[in-house]
Design a protein around this motif. Structure first.
Motif, PDB file in Angstrom:
ATOM      1  N   SER A  19       0.644  -1.362  -0.052  1.00  0.00           N
ATOM      2  CA  SER A  19      -0.165  -0.113   0.235  1.00  0.00           C
ATOM      3  C   SER A  19       1.500   1.223   0.462  1.00  0.00           C
ATOM      4  CB  SER A  19      -0.736   0.283   1.013  1.00  0.00           C
ATOM      5  OG  SER A  19      -0.111   0.306   2.693  1.00  0.00           O
ATOM      6  N   TYR A  20       2.073   1.294   0.830  1.00  0.00           N
ATOM      7  CA  TYR A  20       3.328   2.505   0.097  1.00  0.00           C
ATOM      8  C   TYR A  20       4.019   2.350  -0.617  1.00  0.00           C
ATOM      9  CZ  TYR A  20       1.458   3.214   5.539  1.00  0.00           C
ATOM     10  OH  TYR A  20       0.882   3.350   6.145  1.00  0.00           O
ATOM     11  N   ARG A  21       4.346   0.739  -0.940  1.00  0.00           N
ATOM     12  CA  ARG A  21       5.047   0.683  -2.139  1.00  0.00           C
ATOM     13  C   ARG A  21       4.908   1.360  -3.014  1.00  0.00           C
ATOM     14  NH1 ARG A  21       7.161  -5.077  -3.266  1.00  0.00           N
ATOM     15  NH2 ARG A  21       8.460  -4.204  -3.891  1.00  0.00           N
ATOM     16  N   LYS A  22       3.759   0.955  -3.504  1.00  0.00           N
ATOM     17  CA  LYS A  22       2.640   1.238  -4.943  1.00  0.00           C
ATOM     18  C   LYS A  22       2.995   2.911  -5.409  1.00  0.00           C
ATOM     19  CE  LYS A  22      -1.726   1.722  -7.335  1.00  0.00           C
ATOM     20  NZ  LYS A  22      -2.475   0.676  -6.951  1.00  0.00           N
ATOM     21  N   ARG A  23       3.049   3.844  -3.905  1.00  0.00           N
ATOM     22  CA  ARG A  23       3.364   4.937  -3.986  1.00  0.00           C
ATOM     23  C   ARG A  23       4.738   5.306  -4.591  1.00  0.00           C
ATOM     24  NH1 ARG A  23      -0.397   7.604   0.551  1.00  0.00           N
ATOM     25  NH2 ARG A  23      -0.590   5.652   0.900  1.00  0.00           N
ATOM     26  N   TYR A  24       5.737   4.746  -3.243  1.00  0.00           N
ATOM     27  CA  TYR A  24       7.357   5.175  -3.204  1.00  0.00           C
ATOM     28  C   TYR A  24       7.975   4.127  -3.839  1.00  0.00           C
ATOM     29  CZ  TYR A  24       3.832   7.706  -0.218  1.00  0.00           C
ATOM     30  OH  TYR A  24       2.785   8.921   0.298  1.00  0.00           O
ATOM     31  N   ASP A  25       7.896   3.366  -4.415  1.00  0.00           N
ATOM     32  CA  ASP A  25       9.082   2.821  -4.061  1.00  0.00           C
ATOM     33  C   ASP A  25       9.039   1.577  -5.823  1.00  0.00           C
ATOM     34  OD1 ASP A  25      11.012   0.381  -4.134  1.00  0.00           O
ATOM     35  OD2 ASP A  25      10.258  -1.178  -2.900  1.00  0.00           O
ATOM     36  N   SER A  26      10.196   2.591  -6.805  1.00  0.00           N
ATOM     37  CA  SER A  26      10.598   1.755  -7.912  1.00  0.00           C
ATOM     38  C   SER A  26      10.536   0.954  -8.295  1.00  0.00           C
ATOM     39  CB  SER A  26      11.955   2.967  -8.303  1.00  0.00           C
ATOM     40  OG  SER A  26      12.645   2.786  -7.681  1.00  0.00           O
ATOM     41  N   HIS A  27      10.747  -0.165  -6.644  1.00  0.00           N
ATOM     42  CA  HIS A  27      10.797  -1.922  -7.573  1.00  0.00           C
ATOM     43  C   HIS A  27       9.642  -2.721  -7.100  1.00  0.00           C
ATOM     44  CE1 HIS A  27      15.647  -1.802  -7.145  1.00  0.00           C
ATOM     45  NE2 HIS A  27      15.539  -0.309  -7.275  1.00  0.00           N
ATOM     46  N   TYR A  28       8.278  -1.602  -7.649  1.00  0.00           N
ATOM     47  CA  TYR A  28       7.253  -1.864  -6.529  1.00  0.00           C
ATOM     48  C   TYR A  28       6.995  -2.737  -7.695  1.00  0.00           C
ATOM     49  CZ  TYR A  28       2.409  -1.826  -6.474  1.00  0.00           C
ATOM     50  OH  TYR A  28       0.459  -2.543  -5.998  1.00  0.00           O
ATOM     51  N   ALA A  29       6.781  -2.820  -9.100  1.00  0.00           N
ATOM     52  CA  ALA A  29       6.455  -4.206  -9.728  1.00  0.00           C
ATOM     53  C   ALA A  29       8.088  -5.032 -10.013  1.00  0.00           C
ATOM     54  CB  ALA A  29       6.310  -3.447 -11.318  1.00  0.00           C
ATOM     55  N   LEU A  30       8.765  -5.131  -9.632  1.00  0.00           N
ATOM     56  CA  LEU A  30       9.623  -6.432  -9.893  1.00  0.00           C
ATOM     57  C   LEU A  30       9.812  -7.292  -8.960  1.00  0.00           C
ATOM     58  CD1 LEU A  30      12.634  -3.049 -10.636  1.00  0.00           C
ATOM     59  CD2 LEU A  30      10.875  -4.438 -12.432  1.00  0.00           C
ATOM     60  N   ILE A  31       9.306  -7.232  -7.904  1.00  0.00           N
ATOM     61  CA  ILE A  31       9.624  -8.129  -7.114  1.00  0.00           C
ATOM     62  C   ILE A  31       8.772  -8.104  -5.973  1.00  0.00           C
ATOM     63  CG2 ILE A  31      11.163  -7.645  -5.750  1.00  0.00           C
ATOM     64  CD1 ILE A  31      12.958  -9.330  -4.862  1.00  0.00           C
ATOM     65  N   VAL A 113      20.759  -5.373   8.361  1.00  0.00           N
ATOM     66  CA  VAL A 113      19.130  -4.826   9.348  1.00  0.00           C
ATOM     67  C   VAL A 113      18.173  -5.200   8.525  1.00  0.00           C
ATOM     68  CG1 VAL A 113      18.705  -2.194   9.848  1.00  0.00           C
ATOM     69  CG2 VAL A 113      21.639  -2.106   9.302  1.00  0.00           C
ATOM     70  N   PRO A 114      18.144  -6.256   8.897  1.00  0.00           N
ATOM     71  CA  PRO A 114      16.776  -6.571   8.873  1.00  0.00           C
ATOM     72  C   PRO A 114      15.306  -5.211   7.623  1.00  0.00           C
ATOM     73  CG  PRO A 114      17.493  -7.663  10.326  1.00  0.00           C
ATOM     74  CD  PRO A 114      18.583  -6.931  10.142  1.00  0.00           C
ATOM     75  N   HIS A 115      14.658  -5.738   7.302  1.00  0.00           N
ATOM     76  CA  HIS A 115      13.799  -4.501   7.193  1.00  0.00           C
ATOM     77  C   HIS A 115      12.970  -4.788   5.870  1.00  0.00           C
ATOM     78  CE1 HIS A 115      16.954  -4.163   4.179  1.00  0.00           C
ATOM     79  NE2 HIS A 115      16.188  -3.031   3.139  1.00  0.00           N
ATOM     80  N   ILE A 116      11.887  -3.976   5.528  1.00  0.00           N
ATOM     81  CA  ILE A 116      11.299  -4.702   3.664  1.00  0.00           C
ATOM     82  C   ILE A 116      10.380  -3.006   3.768  1.00  0.00           C
ATOM     83  CG2 ILE A 116       8.983  -4.824   3.096  1.00  0.00           C
ATOM     84  CD1 ILE A 116       8.494  -6.817   5.354  1.00  0.00           C
ATOM     85  N   THR A 117      11.690  -2.889   2.160  1.00  0.00           N
ATOM     86  CA  THR A 117      11.793  -1.614   2.378  1.00  0.00           C
ATOM     87  C   THR A 117      10.157  -1.114   0.739  1.00  0.00           C
ATOM     88  OG1 THR A 117      13.623  -1.829   0.844  1.00  0.00           O
ATOM     89  CG2 THR A 117      12.715   0.104  -0.297  1.00  0.00           C
ATOM     90  N   ILE A 118       9.882  -0.117   1.537  1.00  0.00           N
ATOM     91  CA  ILE A 118       9.095   0.916   1.555  1.00  0.00           C
ATOM     92  C   ILE A 118       8.842   1.621   0.221  1.00  0.00           C
ATOM     93  CG2 ILE A 118       6.808  -0.479   3.301  1.00  0.00           C
ATOM     94  CD1 ILE A 118       7.238   2.899   2.550  1.00  0.00           C
ATOM     95  N   GLY A 119       9.911   2.729   0.386  1.00  0.00           N
ATOM     96  CA  GLY A 119      10.152   3.694  -0.321  1.00  0.00           C
ATOM     97  C   GLY A 119      11.430   3.790  -0.800  1.00  0.00           C
ATOM     98  N   ARG A 120      11.972   3.990  -2.305  1.00  0.00           N
ATOM     99  CA  ARG A 120      12.802   4.470  -2.448  1.00  0.00           C
ATOM    100  C   ARG A 120      13.240   5.402  -3.476  1.00  0.00           C
ATOM    101  NH1 ARG A 120      14.819  -1.569  -3.774  1.00  0.00           N
ATOM    102  NH2 ARG A 120      13.258  -1.481  -2.950  1.00  0.00           N
ATOM    103  N   ASP A 121      14.264   5.968  -3.985  1.00  0.00           N
ATOM    104  CA  ASP A 121      14.157   7.259  -5.538  1.00  0.00           C
ATOM    105  C   ASP A 121      13.329   7.561  -5.087  1.00  0.00           C
ATOM    106  OD1 ASP A 121      16.553   4.913  -6.349  1.00  0.00           O
ATOM    107  OD2 ASP A 121      15.421   3.993  -7.922  1.00  0.00           O
ATOM    108  N   LEU A 122      13.106   8.470  -4.048  1.00  0.00           N
ATOM    109  CA  LEU A 122      12.027   9.967  -3.827  1.00  0.00           C
ATOM    110  C   LEU A 122      13.694  11.093  -3.679  1.00  0.00           C
ATOM    111  CD1 LEU A 122      10.087   8.242  -0.967  1.00  0.00           C
ATOM    112  CD2 LEU A 122       9.582   8.761  -3.312  1.00  0.00           C
ATOM    113  N   PRO A 123      12.883  11.808  -4.537  1.00  0.00           N
ATOM    114  CA  PRO A 123      13.078  13.301  -3.908  1.00  0.00           C
ATOM    115  C   PRO A 123      13.300  14.219  -3.231  1.00  0.00           C
ATOM    116  CG  PRO A 123      11.853  13.427  -5.852  1.00  0.00           C
ATOM    117  CD  PRO A 123      11.510  11.602  -5.394  1.00  0.00           C
ATOM    118  N   GLY A 124      14.258  14.163  -2.694  1.00  0.00           N
ATOM    119  CA  GLY A 124      14.679  15.025  -1.420  1.00  0.00           C
ATOM    120  C   GLY A 124      13.835  15.394  -0.501  1.00  0.00           C
ATOM    121  N   ALA A 125      12.702  16.717  -1.345  1.00  0.00           N
ATOM    122  CA  ALA A 125      11.677  17.238  -0.413  1.00  0.00           C
ATOM    123  C   ALA A 125      10.474  16.159  -0.326  1.00  0.00           C
ATOM    124  CB  ALA A 125      12.011  18.136  -1.776  1.00  0.00           C
TER     125      ALA A 125
END
Lengths: 173, 173
Positions: A19-31, A113-125
């Protein structure tokens, strides 16, 4: 061929993460949403048999894996990645070690650092805005995962599962 | 939860299929290129253990699966789906039967036409244009697949692998 090793959390955690990755993670459709145990590594298809045999051995020696998700966090300033924090524990730590020794030797690229990425490649602001909201949210999931997966990467960057390894020796009939 | 059972062909066939799916298949981001063995079905998570046990039994009794891709074809006029045709053979046919009997009983929704979908949901004119080009192309892949996968569907429509079943009883260490 490029391979990777991951845990998939339960459907409810995957749906929550998506529900977050859809908006914020550029890898959403890859895995699907995942916890990376071993970052992408090159291996020859000829090594697959030996690798899967070793992964079965490691799986048989691994207990069911406790996964406790406790909050949103971020790798900033190292990177703009926003993730769901998975609390470290001995089972995860040992499994990570086994996947970086012996046949799979090689210093991990990062501290584990175990984690589930939900956002990446977001512009700084946007990163700052999104993260400032998310870090205030309460998150709590607890479950036990009984399997991990060896994946390979296609030319388009997406990942296909090669094989599942059920922990605790349950993979035999 | 919704489950499905598929074969993933080799990376080279998946890459070939994706080069078309990217443009023509609305499911491109939801699942890697695949041959459907059992269409999505509802099952309770409580049935998972019994299902995987039965799938291991079926896998142990299945020989390595010959996959021969011979041309582009289409389900028109039943649907606008364009696919890579996989030649039927006894091993595939028997595996399909096993996945629709016993614990998995239920009449298949369609006659079993093994295929890898590369286009769907195209408007009529685009469908006709794309298919008229593709059907003239020569395609030839031959390989043997030694595993199938049980998948489940997430809320966003994408699929995650639950477990891999290696045929010929090789899943035991």
């Amino acid at each position: 061929m490029k391979y990777g090793i991951v845990l998939f959390p339960s459907k409810r955690i995957q749906d929550f993460a998506n529900s977050y990755r859809k908006r914020y993670d550029s890898h959403y459709a890859l895995i699907p949403p995942h916890i990376t145990l071993k970052y992408p590594f090159e291996a020859d298809e000829g090594q697959l048999k030996e690798m899967t045999k070793e992964l079965r051995r490691i799986a048989a020696e691994t207990e069911p894996i406790p996964v406790k998700v406790t909050k949103f966090s971020s790798f900033y300033p190292t990177s703009n990645i926003i993730y769901l924090k998975v609390e470290p524990n001995d089972v995860l730590e040992r499994l990570h070690q086994h996947l970086h020794s012996g046949l799979f030797a090689g210093k991990p690229e990062f501290v584990f650092v175990p984690h589930i990425t939900i956002g990446r490649d977001l512009p700084g602001a946007e990163y700052a805005d999104v993260y400032s909201q998310l870090k205030l949210q309460n998150v709590h999931f607890e479950e036990t995962i009984d399997r991990f997966h060896l994946l390979y990467q296609l030319e388009n960057g997406s990942w296909t599962v090669y094989e599942t390894f059920v922990v605790g020796g349950k993979e035999t009939v």
